[in-house]
Write a protein that holds these residues in place. Sequence first.
Motif, short mmCIF file in Angstrom:
data_model
loop_
_atom_site.label_atom_id
_atom_site.label_comp_id
_atom_site.label_asym_id
_atom_site.label_seq_id
_atom_site.Cartn_x
_atom_site.Cartn_y
_atom_site.Cartn_z
N MET B 11 0.83 -1.21 0.00
CA MET B 11 0.00 0.00 0.00
C MET B 11 0.86 1.25 0.00
O MET B 11 2.06 1.20 0.25
CB MET B 11 -0.96 0.01 1.19
CG MET B 11 -0.31 0.07 2.57
SD MET B 11 -1.52 -0.17 3.91
CE MET B 11 -2.47 1.33 3.84
N THR B 12 0.23 2.36 -0.31
CA THR B 12 0.90 3.66 -0.16
C THR B 12 0.55 4.19 1.23
O THR B 12 -0.36 3.67 1.89
CB THR B 12 0.38 4.68 -1.18
OG1 THR B 12 -0.97 5.01 -0.84
CG2 THR B 12 0.44 4.14 -2.60
N ASN B 13 1.21 5.21 1.65
CA ASN B 13 0.73 5.95 2.81
C ASN B 13 -0.64 6.51 2.48
O ASN B 13 -0.94 6.83 1.33
CB ASN B 13 1.65 7.13 3.12
CG ASN B 13 2.87 6.71 3.92
OD1 ASN B 13 2.83 5.71 4.64
ND2 ASN B 13 3.93 7.46 3.80
N VAL B 15 -2.70 9.72 2.88
CA VAL B 15 -2.34 11.11 3.18
C VAL B 15 -3.45 12.06 2.74
O VAL B 15 -4.32 11.68 1.96
CB VAL B 15 -1.04 11.53 2.45
CG1 VAL B 15 0.14 10.75 2.95
CG2 VAL B 15 -1.17 11.39 0.94
N ARG B 16 -3.41 13.26 3.24
CA ARG B 16 -4.27 14.32 2.76
C ARG B 16 -3.51 15.03 1.65
O ARG B 16 -2.39 15.47 1.85
CB ARG B 16 -4.56 15.29 3.92
CG ARG B 16 -5.41 16.49 3.54
CD ARG B 16 -6.87 16.12 3.48
NE ARG B 16 -7.69 17.31 3.19
CZ ARG B 16 -8.49 17.41 2.14
NH1 ARG B 16 -8.57 16.42 1.28
NH2 ARG B 16 -9.22 18.48 1.96
N ARG B 17 -4.11 15.11 0.47
CA ARG B 17 -3.52 15.79 -0.68
C ARG B 17 -2.15 15.23 -1.10
O ARG B 17 -1.12 15.89 -0.96
CB ARG B 17 -3.39 17.30 -0.42
CG ARG B 17 -4.72 17.96 -0.24
CD ARG B 17 -4.69 19.44 -0.54
NE ARG B 17 -6.05 19.95 -0.47
CZ ARG B 17 -6.58 20.52 0.60
NH1 ARG B 17 -5.85 20.70 1.67
NH2 ARG B 17 -7.82 20.94 0.60
N LEU B 19 0.76 14.35 -3.62
CA LEU B 19 1.22 14.97 -4.86
C LEU B 19 1.15 13.99 -6.03
O LEU B 19 1.16 14.38 -7.18
CB LEU B 19 2.65 15.49 -4.70
CG LEU B 19 2.79 16.70 -3.76
CD1 LEU B 19 4.24 17.13 -3.70
CD2 LEU B 19 1.92 17.86 -4.23
N GLU B 20 1.12 12.69 -5.72
CA GLU B 20 1.05 11.68 -6.76
C GLU B 20 -0.32 11.71 -7.45
O GLU B 20 -1.33 12.02 -6.82
CB GLU B 20 1.27 10.27 -6.18
CG GLU B 20 2.68 10.00 -5.70
CD GLU B 20 2.90 10.41 -4.24
OE1 GLU B 20 2.07 11.14 -3.66
OE2 GLU B 20 3.95 10.01 -3.69
N GLU B 28 2.37 2.62 -7.21
CA GLU B 28 3.12 2.37 -5.96
C GLU B 28 2.56 1.15 -5.23
O GLU B 28 3.30 0.28 -4.79
CB GLU B 28 3.03 3.59 -5.04
CG GLU B 28 3.81 4.81 -5.50
CD GLU B 28 5.32 4.60 -5.49
OE1 GLU B 28 5.79 3.73 -4.75
OE2 GLU B 28 6.01 5.33 -6.23
N ASN B 32 4.47 -2.40 -4.88
CA ASN B 32 4.78 -2.86 -3.52
C ASN B 32 4.22 -4.26 -3.27
O ASN B 32 4.87 -5.10 -2.65
CB ASN B 32 4.21 -1.89 -2.48
CG ASN B 32 4.95 -0.57 -2.47
OD1 ASN B 32 6.06 -0.47 -2.98
ND2 ASN B 32 4.34 0.45 -1.90
N ALA B 179 1.32 3.35 7.66
CA ALA B 179 0.77 4.12 6.54
C ALA B 179 -0.32 5.10 6.99
O ALA B 179 -0.93 5.77 6.16
CB ALA B 179 0.20 3.16 5.49
#
Lengths: 172, 385
Positions: B11-13, B15-17, B19-20, B28, B32, B179
Amino acid sequence: MGNMEKWVSGGTSVSEKDIKAGDIFHTFDSLDCEYTWDCGKAIGKYLSELKKGNIIAKKCNECGRIMLPPRMFCELCFRPTDDWVYVEDTGIINTFSICNVHWDASRVEEGEDPPLPAVIEINGATKGMGILHLLGEVKPEDIKIGMKVKAVWKPEEERTGAITDIKYFKPY
Amino acid sequence: MRDVAVVGAGMTNFVRRALETPKELSYEATKNALDSCGLQLDDIESIAHGSAPDAFDGIHQKGEYLADGCGGFNKPTMRVYVGGATGVHSLIHGWYHVASGHFDTCVVVCEEKMSSAMPHAQAFFKTIFDHTTERPLDPTLLWIFAMEMKRYMETYGYTKEDMAIVAEKNKNQGIKHPASQFDTEVTVEDVLNSEVMAYPVNRLDVSPVSDGAVAVVLASDRVARQITDQPVWVEGVGWNLDTAYWATRDLYYPRYCEKAAWMAYDMAGIRNPIEDIDIAEPYDPFDYKALHHMEGLQLSPKGKTVDLLKDGYFDQDGEIAMCPSGGLMGVGNPIAAAGTMKIAELFWQLRGEAGERQVPGSPKLGVAQAWGDLMQVSSVVVMGN
């Protein structure tokens, strides 16, 4: 944590400030989305009756349910519904909220009345048959589940055949 | 029908907003997940992916757009979309690809980027309501959650404090998740003192708005053991859809969730879920929903859930660990990805790889569930080692 750390990609947070400062790429699309929705037979009649100040439901003679909003087929029995039935413009509050946020996520301002959505079980329809509408002429702190409410209609000349021909429901 | 295992997860983190882009997030997560089990994209025969409303990204038919990031280029690729239930439903959808015998391997990847829509993704939810009988009232999705929460609390006499215990528990558990988008502890007091969004829902009763992606790798019994010594088996799948006339249901109980759960339990041969299930990952976009869904999942008797919660029954070391991941409340809520995060959590937990969040006592069986659309659809997956 096993070897999960190595799987986690670096996320990057951007703050509201960065957007306001114009540091973030931003584009605006204005889509001209116009629709000519067909109301269908059942909702068409429902709306034309609302214009006359009536709430009309539809009954399925198989399961016996008197349904709101009215529908041309019974989704339980999967057969055409039968009789049109006029129901009351009164009901009870099944559940409600006092909302401090508008549909677009903007906040209700100081002095502005919060929207008071409720599920209202209409008298004359099958018990538990609720519709979504708004409450009015009531202090938010006085609203209770089980409270009896009655429709407040727009003046006849202002009605357009829409759910908003009922302005809101108020306690009675 | 062949047995299907989860053999990798990534998984990705959250996050709020981020950039990806949505494609980059999908890449990602997919990469992973492949790396976690030592596979290359060439080893993968099919792709199943999911994402919730297109409107969030302003790209219609987002499935095709995302396919590149999901590894779907030049491969049999399908998208599933049932609102919030997508994350678990996509696993079911991938399970079919492999259980059918058509493919030996499949990557399931779910992505959501909520932050593209300005000023707030919330506005786009208006268009899920009926256009004639509901939308003219300017509904927000918060209304139906708030009204369901009110009905649920009123039915059993549960209090705001009772619900806030879940927020405190899940958010603080989520801090242990690498994450997670949170790193600050909250208390019941913090929840009760947070801004009232739509009574009885306060700001901290709600999961955050998030961006992120999660992927898992599925393999048939034929190849799973060649890929890993610790496959985690999909023991049962279930799903159910209730009526879109949502106001005509009694909102105190998620009937569709019960039906989906029994479908999955029957397939898994589970007769007594309370006894058999070690870990539950009920969908918790709001704190009350975790409890509401525990009842729907048959993991708590109706009306007794708060008592069990207070007794520690649902703690990380309790009888049934509820949301050991931290859930949507604790990790974040990129809608479709959040459901798949729960699948990934069961995978890590059942392999004993969940680190600080690890449920003690070598758990054997877990259930993940997601929920969406007009509060009417649930997907349930039972996994075992």
